[in-house]
Motif scaffolding. Structure first.
Motif, PDB file in Angstrom:
ATOM      1  N   UNK A 632      -1.832  35.402  26.987  1.00 41.41           N
ATOM      2  CA  UNK A 632      -1.020  34.694  26.004  1.00 41.41           C
ATOM      3  C   UNK A 632      -0.465  35.620  24.945  1.00 41.41           C
ATOM      4  N   UNK A 633      -0.860  36.893  24.986  1.00 44.07           N
ATOM      5  CA  UNK A 633      -0.245  37.769  23.972  1.00 44.07           C
ATOM      6  C   UNK A 633       0.674  38.777  24.637  1.00 44.07           C
ATOM      7  N   UNK A 634       1.895  38.910  24.085  1.00 40.75           N
ATOM      8  CA  UNK A 634       2.841  39.837  24.697  1.00 40.75           C
ATOM      9  C   UNK A 634       2.502  41.271  24.330  1.00 40.75           C
ATOM     10  N   UNK A 635       2.755  42.219  25.213  1.00 41.69           N
ATOM     11  CA  UNK A 635       2.718  43.608  24.775  1.00 41.69           C
ATOM     12  C   UNK A 635       4.139  44.145  24.876  1.00 41.69           C
ATOM     13  N   UNK A 637       5.791  45.715  27.048  1.00 39.83           N
ATOM     14  CA  UNK A 637       6.526  45.676  28.314  1.00 39.83           C
ATOM     15  C   UNK A 637       6.646  44.265  28.878  1.00 39.83           C
ATOM     16  N   UNK A 638       6.164  43.262  28.149  1.00 36.93           N
ATOM     17  CA  UNK A 638       6.190  41.906  28.689  1.00 36.93           C
ATOM     18  C   UNK A 638       7.606  41.372  28.668  1.00 36.93           C
ATOM     19  N   UNK A 639       8.021  40.837  29.817  1.00 40.48           N
ATOM     20  CA  UNK A 639       9.356  40.248  29.888  1.00 40.48           C
ATOM     21  C   UNK A 639       9.276  38.777  30.292  1.00 40.48           C
ATOM     22  N   UNK A 640       8.329  38.445  31.168  1.00 42.86           N
ATOM     23  CA  UNK A 640       8.251  37.099  31.708  1.00 42.86           C
ATOM     24  C   UNK A 640       7.721  36.121  30.662  1.00 42.86           C
ATOM     25  N   UNK A 641       7.795  34.825  31.017  1.00 38.37           N
ATOM     26  CA  UNK A 641       7.334  33.793  30.097  1.00 38.37           C
ATOM     27  C   UNK A 641       5.836  33.941  29.849  1.00 38.37           C
ATOM     28  N   UNK A 642       5.448  33.764  28.587  1.00 38.97           N
ATOM     29  CA  UNK A 642       4.026  33.895  28.252  1.00 38.97           C
ATOM     30  C   UNK A 642       3.257  32.711  28.808  1.00 38.97           C
ATOM     31  N   UNK A 643       2.021  32.964  29.243  1.00 34.11           N
ATOM     32  CA  UNK A 643       1.202  31.853  29.718  1.00 34.11           C
ATOM     33  C   UNK A 643       0.352  31.341  28.579  1.00 34.11           C
TER      34      UNK A 643
END
Lengths: 729, 406
Positions: A632-635, A637-643
Motif C-alpha cells: 500500500x505504500x508507493x516507492x 518506481x511504483x507505477x501501477x495502482x496501489x493495493x
C-alpha cells in the motif's frame, strides 16, 4: 546474541470504556536484547503504543493489565509498587513522544527543563539514602539483639553497630569534603569552557570579572586527591592576576593570561579523570587514628586503599559480618516460618471468601488478621522488596470493597444494562453497526470481581511458594556482604549533590551530543524559538539526561518532514551505537524503519502477527498483513495502482473470533474466520501467525507489487555488490 | 511559439492583464508574493516571487520542507489570504492581484518624473483593484451571456408549451448563472480531516453547504447531489445522517473530498491530504483521488512532503525552498536528473523499504550559503531544457548544462 534486557511475556491490556471492554493488547510477547533496535509497526489502534505505555507503567486510569509479565532487571514491572517504578521510569527506561511540543513546557526555558530531572534526582536521592541507611542499621541491631542470649552480648552488638555508624559518618564527612572540591572543579571547568567559547564567538564577556572569578575559585580546588598545591599553581595564579590589570585597560584577554587559563583548564580536566579514594575504608582508619593525616597524604592512592582495606577487615569488618550473618539468617528463618504459616492460612482465606453469605464488616475484620499475618512474613532485612507481599493488604481490601459494591447493585440499572446489551447484540447479529449509545453507569460483574480477589491471593501464593522453595539456596554470608555494600552506597549517596552549575555543564554536553549548534547560546531559549526538528532533539536530550538503558521512541518522526525525519533517525542511530542503548521504535510507516531496525514486529489488532529481522520482513514477508502494508505504500518506481487495504481495523470491543485480519484479507481461508492461527516458525529468527504457513495450506504468492519490488531490490543489491567487486578489483 | 514562450521569471512591468484564455493552461501564477507582518516594519516573506502554471487535467505536486511556503502558496491561490504582489489567473481570468509591485514601480516613475509611466502604473493599479474585487462578477456576467446566447435562438424557434418550458428553464439557469462565482471552480482539501469538519453538522449538511450557498433551493436536488458525491468517494447514502466523529480518519478525509467536489470544480488544491493518515489508509485516499481525477477530469494541485507519494501521484513537481521555487519539471525528469542542490538533498532523504540500500544511503546536506555564490548575480528561474525550470544565475546555468551533457 547479546543478553536480554527486557522481556515481555503474554501481555494482556484491556480498557474499560462506557461501551464495553476494549481488548487493546492480546498476548503480546517479545524480547529486547542489549544494544539492538526493535521496531514495532502497525496501524493506529493496533496496540503498539499501549504496549510501550505498559512498559513505562503510564497507562490511562481505565486500563486493566489482565495478565502477562514485563521483566526488566529481574523484576516484573507490572508487579512492583509504584515507589519502585518511579526509580526506573525516565531513569532506566526513557521515552520520546510523537509531538515534541507536548512533552516540553512552553513557558520554561529549555535549559531549566533539561536540568530539572538531574537536580530533583540529586535532592531526593540524598534524603532517601539517609532514611534508608538509618532504617536498615536500626533493624540490624534489633535482629542481632533478638538472638542474643546475654546482656554482654547485647552490649557488644550495640557497640559494634555504633562503631559502624560512626565510621560511616566519618567517611561521609571526608567524602563530602572531597565532593565539595570536586564540585568546584567541575563548575570552574564548565565556567571556563563557556566563557572561552563566548570570547571566541566575540560575544560580550566581562573579562576582568571572569579572571577574578578564576583567581578566587582556583585556590578552592586544592585538595590532596585532586589538585596539589605547588609552585606551578601559584605561578599560574600570578599570571591570571596579571591578566586582570591588562584586561581592565584593553578589555581583551591577553595571550599570557589566555595561556594560563588554558593550562588551568587542562589541570582541572586531569583532576576530574583521577580515581576517587575508597572513603569507606579510609573513614574507619581515620576514626581510629585521627592524627595520621600526614602519613595518609604522603601515600599513593592504591597503596592507601589497600592499607585501609586490610586495616578495616582485620580490626572490625570480618567480625561484624560474622555476627550480622547470624542475625540475617535468623530474620530469614523467621520469615520463612511465617511465610509457611501465611501460605496455609491463604487457603483458609480463599475458602472463607467462597462461602455464600458474606457480611462486609465481618469480612473486612477477618481480612485484617490475615493481612497482619502476611505482613509479618516479610523478611525485613531484605534489600529488594517483593511487590506481592508489600501490596497485598491494599490490593485485597480494594478488591473486596469492589466486590461488595457489585453485590449491592441497583436492580433497575442492572435490568437496563441487560436490555441495552441485548439490543446491541441483536443489531450486531444482523450485521449492522449499532450507534453508540450511553450505557448505564458502571455495572460491575460479580464474577469478575470475585475473580479479581482470587487473582490477588493467587499472586501472593505464587510469591510465597517461590520464596519457600528458594529457601535451600539462602546464603546468609553473601546477603550480609550485599547489605553492607548497599549501606556503603547509601552513605556515599548522602553526600552526593549535583549543583545547578554542574547540571548546566552536563546539560550543555548533552545538547552538543544531540547535535544542537551553539548550545551555550541556545540553553536560555524557550521551546517555541526552535524548529520542529530541534525541539525533537531537545526532547531526546532530556530523555538521555538520566542515562537510561532502554529508549522507547513512540512515533518520534511522524510530525516531521522528510529531511528532518532522516536527521532525527540518524541521531537516534548514532546515540544508540555510542551509548549501547536498546531502542524500541514505534511507527506506522514501514518505510522509515528499514534503516533503523535490527528486528521488526508487525502488530495488528493487539497481536504480533509477524516478527523477524529487517531482512526477513522486507525480503521475505509471510503474513498477508505485512504484504498489504508493503503494497500500500508507493516507492519511487511504483507505477501501477496501489493495493490499498480495504475496510478498517476491527472494533476491539468485540474482537473477531478467528484471525483479526481475515475480513480485510483477500487470501483469507475458511479456517481464518474460525480459529486464531498460532505462530508458525519460518526460520530461527522469523515467525508469522498465519494459516498460510500451515503444511496443508495452498501455496500462495505475495502480491505482484511486492514480489516485483523485492526482485528489484535484490537486483539493485547485486549490482551494487558487483560494482564494489569491480572497484576493488 | 511566441505565445507559448512564457518566462516564469516574471518582472513587474510586463503587460499583466492581457493574458488570453488558453485552453491548455488552467491556472497561472505570476510572481506571487505573500508577506506577513511580524512586527513594526518587519515582514516575513513566506512566498517570494513564485511563478508556475498548471495545465488542464494534470497533477502538479508542490514539495518542500515544513515552513517553506507551499501551504501559503495554496492558500493564496484560493484567496484565503490577500496577496502582497503578483497575479493569479484562473481560466483566463485574473482572480488575485497584489498591488505592492505596481506601487513600487509607480513611486520609481514619480521619482524619475516620467509622466507617461506614472499614468500607466496608476491605470494598472486601478485595473488590479478592479480585477481583484470583481472577478466573480465578471465571470458571472460571462456565464450569463453564454446562457443567453444558448437559449435565445431556441426560445425564438419554439412555440406553445415547448416555449413556456424553455422559458422556465432559461430563467432558472440564468438565475444560477448570475450568482455563479469563479472561485467555486477551485476547491481545497485540508490536511487535518478532524479539524476541517464542523463537529455539530451532519455529513449531509457539511457536503450540501456549498450548494445551499450557491443558491440551490430544491431539497430533492440537493439530496441527489449529496448521494451522488458520497457514492463517488466510496461512502453510502446512510452515512449522510451521521456526524463526523462517527467516522474513521480515512472516511473523514473522504467526506472532505466529497465536500470539495460537489460544486463540480475544475481545480482541487489538496493541502497534505494524507499526512495525518495511517499508511494503509493513505493508499485508499490516493487511489480515490486518482479515480476521481479520471472520472471528473479534475486538475489537482498536490501539496505534500512525502516524496515517494508525490512521485507516484504527480505529473509535474515544483520544489520550494524558503519561499522560492527552486526547481520545476516533470516528476520522472526530477527524479532522474535533479539539478538544484536542494532537490538533491531532498531526494537523498527519502526512506525506502529496502534495508540493504537503506543502510548504505548517504544523506546529502544542503547549505544554501556554501552551495551558491549569489554575490555577483542574483538568481532567477530559468528553463534549462524545455520544461525543466531551475533557479540559478549565469554561472550555475552553465554548470547545470554541463551536468546534463548539453
Amino acid at each position: 546474541m547479546a543478553e536480554k534486557i527486557l522481556q515481555v511475556k503474554d501481555l494482556i491490556v484491556n480498557f474499560r470504556t462506557d461501551s464495553g471492554i476494549v481488548r487493546a493488547v492480546r498476548d503480546v510477547s517479545f524480547d529486547l536484547h542489549k544494544g539492538e533496535t526493535l521496531c514495532i509497526v502497525g496501524e493506529s489502534g493496533s496496540g503498539k503504543s499501549v504496549t510501550s505505555k505498559a512498559i513505562m507503567q503510564i497507562l490511562a486510569n481505565n486500563a486493566l493489565v489482565d495478565g502477562g509479565e514485563i521483566i526488566y532487571d529481574g523484576k516484573d514491572l507490572l508487579k512492583i509498587p509504584e515507589e519502585d517504578m518511579v526509580k526506573l521510569r525516565g531513569d532506566k527506561i526513557a521515552m520520546i513522544f510523537q509531538d515534541p511540543l507536548s512533552s516540553l513546557n512552553p513557558i520554561v526555558k529549555v535549559g531549566k527543563q533539561l536540568t530539572e530531572a538531574m537536580l530533583l534526582k540529586s535532592g531526593s536521592n540524598s534524603k532517601n539514602a539517609r532514611r534508608n541507611f538509618n532504617g536498615k542499621l536500626g533493624l540490624l541491631v534489633e535482629c542481632r539483639n533478638a538472638i542474643a542470649t546475654a546482656d554482654s552480648q547485647r552490649a557488644y552488638n550495640e557497640e559494634q553497630c555504633h562503631t559502624f555508624d560512626n565510621f560511616c559518618i566519618m567517611s561521609t564527612k571526608l567524602e563530602g569534603a572531597y565532593n565539595e572540591k570536586h564540585r568546584v572543579v567541575e563548575e570552574l571547568k564548565a565556567e571556563i569552557e563557556e566563557k572561552l567559547f563566548l570570547i571566541d564567538k566575540n560575544q560580550n564577556v566581562k573579562i576582568p570579572a571572569f579572571l577574578r572569578l578564576i583567581e578566587k575559585q582556583f585556590p578552592q580546588t586544592i585538595h590532596p586527591d585532586l589538585i596539589e598545591e605547588n609552585a606551578e599553581t601559584a605561578a599560574l595564579l600570578a599570571r591570571v592576576s596579571a591578566g586582570v590589570g591588562s584586561a581592565r585597560k584593553t578589555k581583551k584577554l591577553d595571550a599570557s593570561a589566555r595561556a594560563a587559563v588554558d593550562e588551568i583548564h587542562a589541570l582541572l580536566e586531569a583532576a576530574l579523570q583521577k580515581e576517587k579514594p575508597n572513603y569507606f575504608t579510609l573513614g574507619y582508619y581515620m576514626l581510629k587514628n585521627p592524627n595520621d593525616t600526614a602519613k595518609i597524604d604522603a601515600m599513593e592512592l592504591h597503596e592507601l586503599n589497600a592499607m585501609t582495606r586490610e586495616y578495616l577487615d582485620k580490626n572490625f569488618m570480618l567480625a561484624f559480618i560474622r555476627e550480622s550473618a547470624k542475625a540475617i539468617q535468623y530474620s530469614h528463618d523467621r520469615s520463612i516460618a511465617a511465610k509457611k504459616k501465611a501460605l496455609s492460612e491463604t487457603d483458609a482465606l480463599l475458602r472463607y471468601l467462597e462461602t455464600e453469605k458474606l457480611e462486609k464488616k465481618a469480612t473486612l475484620d477477618y481480612l485484617k488478621g490475615k493481612i497482619a499475618l502476611v505482613e509479618d512474613a516479610i523478611d525485613r532485612m531484605e534489600i529488594e522488596k517483593d511487590g506481592a507481599q508489600y501490596t497485598f493488604g491494599s490490593g485485597i481490601t480494594h478488591a473486596v470493597r469492589v466486590y461488595f459494591r457489585a453485590l449491592k447493585q441497583n436492580p433497575k440499572e442492572q435490568a437496563r444494562f441487560e436490555k441495552e446489551t441485548a439490543k446491541w447484540n441483536a443489531l450486531d447479529a444482523k450485521g449492522k453497526t449499532p450507534d453508540w449509545k450511553v450505557v448505564p453507569a458502571a455495572i460491575i460483574d460479580e464474577e469478575q470481581a470475585k475473580e479479581n480477589i482470587r487473582l490477588v491471593i493467587r499472586n501472593l501464593q505464587a510469591s510465597l511458594r517461590r520464596d519457600i522453595e528458594a529457601d535451600g539456596q539462602f546464603d546468609a554470608e553473601a546477603k550480609t556482604v550485599a547489605l553492607i555494600d548497599w549501606l556503603k552506597e547509601q552513605a556515599s549517596a548522602v553526600v552526593y549533590h549535583v549543583s545547578k552549575k554542574m547540571a548546566k555543564a552536563r546539560a550543555i554536553k548533552l545538547l552538543k551530543e544531540v547535535g544542537l549548534p551553539d548550545p551555550e547560546l541556545r540553553y536560555n531559549q524557550y521551546p517555541f524559538e526552535f524548529s520542529g526538528g530541534m525541539r525533537q532533539r531537545i526532547v531526546i536530550a532530556i530523555a538521555l539526561a538520566a542515562d537510561p538503558d532502554i529508549l522507547i521512541c513512540d512515533e518520534p518522526t511522524t510530525a516531521l518532514d522528510v529531511t528532518i525525519q532522516s536527521q532525527i533517525l540518524e541521531l537516534i542511530n548514532r546515540i544508540k551505537k555510542e551509548r549501547n542503548l536498546s531502542v524500541i521504535f514505534i511507527t506506522h510507516d514501514l518505510g522509515v524503519v528499514a534503516n533503523m531496525a535490527d528486528r521488526i514486529a508487525v502488530m495488528y489488532a493487539g497481536k504480533i502477527v509477524e516478527c523477524g529481522t529487517a531482512n526477513d520482513i522486507f525480503y521475505d514477508p509471510r503474513h498477508p498483513y505485512t504484504w498489504a502494508l508493503l503494497s500500500s505504500m508507493p516507492d519511487l518506481d511504483t507505477k501501477e495502482k496501489l493495493e490499498a487495504i480495504p475496510g478498517t481495523p476491527p472494533n476491539m470491543i468485540y474482537p473477531p473470533k478467528g484471525d483479526a485480519f481475515a475480513p480485510r484479507n483477500k487470501y483469507a481461508m475458511e479456517i481464518d474466520f474460525e480459529q486464531q492461527p498460532p505462530m508458525f516458525s519460518v526460520s530461527d529468527t522469523h515467525y508469522a501467525a498465519t494459516w498460510l504457513l500451515h503444511p496443508d495450506a495452498p501455496k500462495t504468492e505475495p502480491p505482484k507489487i511486492v514480489t516485483e519490488r523485492i526482485a528489484r531490490m535484490k537486483k539493485k543489491a547485486q549490482n551494487a555488490a558487483a560494482k564494489e567487486v569491480e572497484n576493488h578489483g | 511559439m511566441a505565445e507559448k514562450e512564457w518566462n516564469p521569471a516574471f518582472e513587474v512591468g510586463r503587460d499583466a492583464g492581457v493574458f488570453r484564455e488558453n485552453e491548455d493552461i488552467l491556472l497561472r501564477v505570476e510572481n506571487l508574493c505573500q508577506y506577513f507582518k511580524i512586527g513594526p516594519g518587519r515582514e516575513f516573506k513566506a512566498v517570494d516571487g513564485v511563478s508556475f502554471d498548471i495545465k488542464k487535467g494534470e497533477v502538479f505536486g508542490l514539495v518542500g520542507e515544513s515552513g517553506c511556503g507551499k501551504t501559503t502558496t495554496g492558500r493564496s491561490i484560493i484567496r484565503l489570504y490577500d496577496i502582497t504582489s503578483g497575479s493569479v489567473y484562473f481560466k483566463g481570468q485574473r482572480i488575485c492581484a497584489g498591488l505592492r509591485g505596481y506601487k513600487q514601480e509607480l513611486a520609481k516613475a514619480k521619482k524619475a518624473g516620467d509622466a507617461e509611466a506614472v499614468d500607466k502604473w496608476k491605470k494598472e493599479i486601478e485595473k488590479a483593484k478592479y480585477d481583484h474585487k470583481n472577478c466573480n462578477r465578471e465571470y458571472a456576467k460571462k456565464q450569463a451571456d453564454a446562457i443567453k446566447a444558448k437559449y435565445a435562438p431556441k426560445i425564438e424557434a419554439a412555440t406553445g408549451e415547448e416555449k413556456d418550458r424553455l422559458q422556465k428553464e432559461f430563467t432558472e439557469e440564468l438565475r444560477l448563472a448570475k450568482t455563479d462565482r469563479i472561485m467555486n471552480k477551485m476547491q481545497m482539501i485540508f490536511q487535518d480531516p478532524i479539524a476541517s469538519l464542523d463537529p455539530r453538522m451532519t455529513v449531509r449538511e457539511i457536503i450540501a453547504e456549498g450548494l445551499i450557498i450557491r443558491g440551490v433551493t430544491d431539497k430533492k436536488k440537493i439530496d441527489e447531489a449529496v448521494y451522488h458525491v458520497l457514492d463517488l468517494v466510496g461512502l453510502v447514502p446512510e452515512h449522510a445522517g451521521r456526524y463526523p466523529h462517527e467516522f474513521s480518519g480515512g472516511q473523514r478525509q473522504r467526506i472532505g473530498i466529497a465536500r470539495a467536489i460537489i460544486l463540480n470544480p475544475e481545480l482541487i488544491i489538496a493541502d497534505e491530504p494524507i499526512s495525518a493518515l495511517d499508511v494503509s489508509i493513505q493508499a485508499q485516499v490516493i487511489n480515490l483521488l486518482n479515480d476521481l481525477r479520471k472520472e471528473l477530469g479534475l486538475t489537482i494541485m498536490f501539496i505534500a512532503h512525502d516524496l515517494s507519494v508525490v512521485k507516484y501521484f504527480s505529473d509535474r513537481i515544483g520544489v520550494m525552498y524558503y519561499g522560492h521555487l527552486v526547481e520545476m519539471t516533470t516528476s520522472d525528469e526530477l527524479f532522474a536528473h535533479p539539478l538544484h542542490p536542494y532537490t538533491k538533498s531532498l531526494l537523498s532523504a527519502i526512506p525506502l523499504p529496502d534495508p540493504l540500500t537503506e543502510k548504505a544511503r548517504q544523506r546529502i546536506v544542503y547549505n544554501p550559503l556554501s552551495a551558491h555564490d549569489y554575490t555577483v548575480q542574483k538568481p532567477t528561474l530559468r528553463e534549462i531544457v524545455p520544461g525543466h525550470f531551475i533557479q540559478c544565475n549565469d554561472a550555475e546555468e552553465a554548470q547545470y548544462r554541463k551536468e546534463l551533457g548539453l
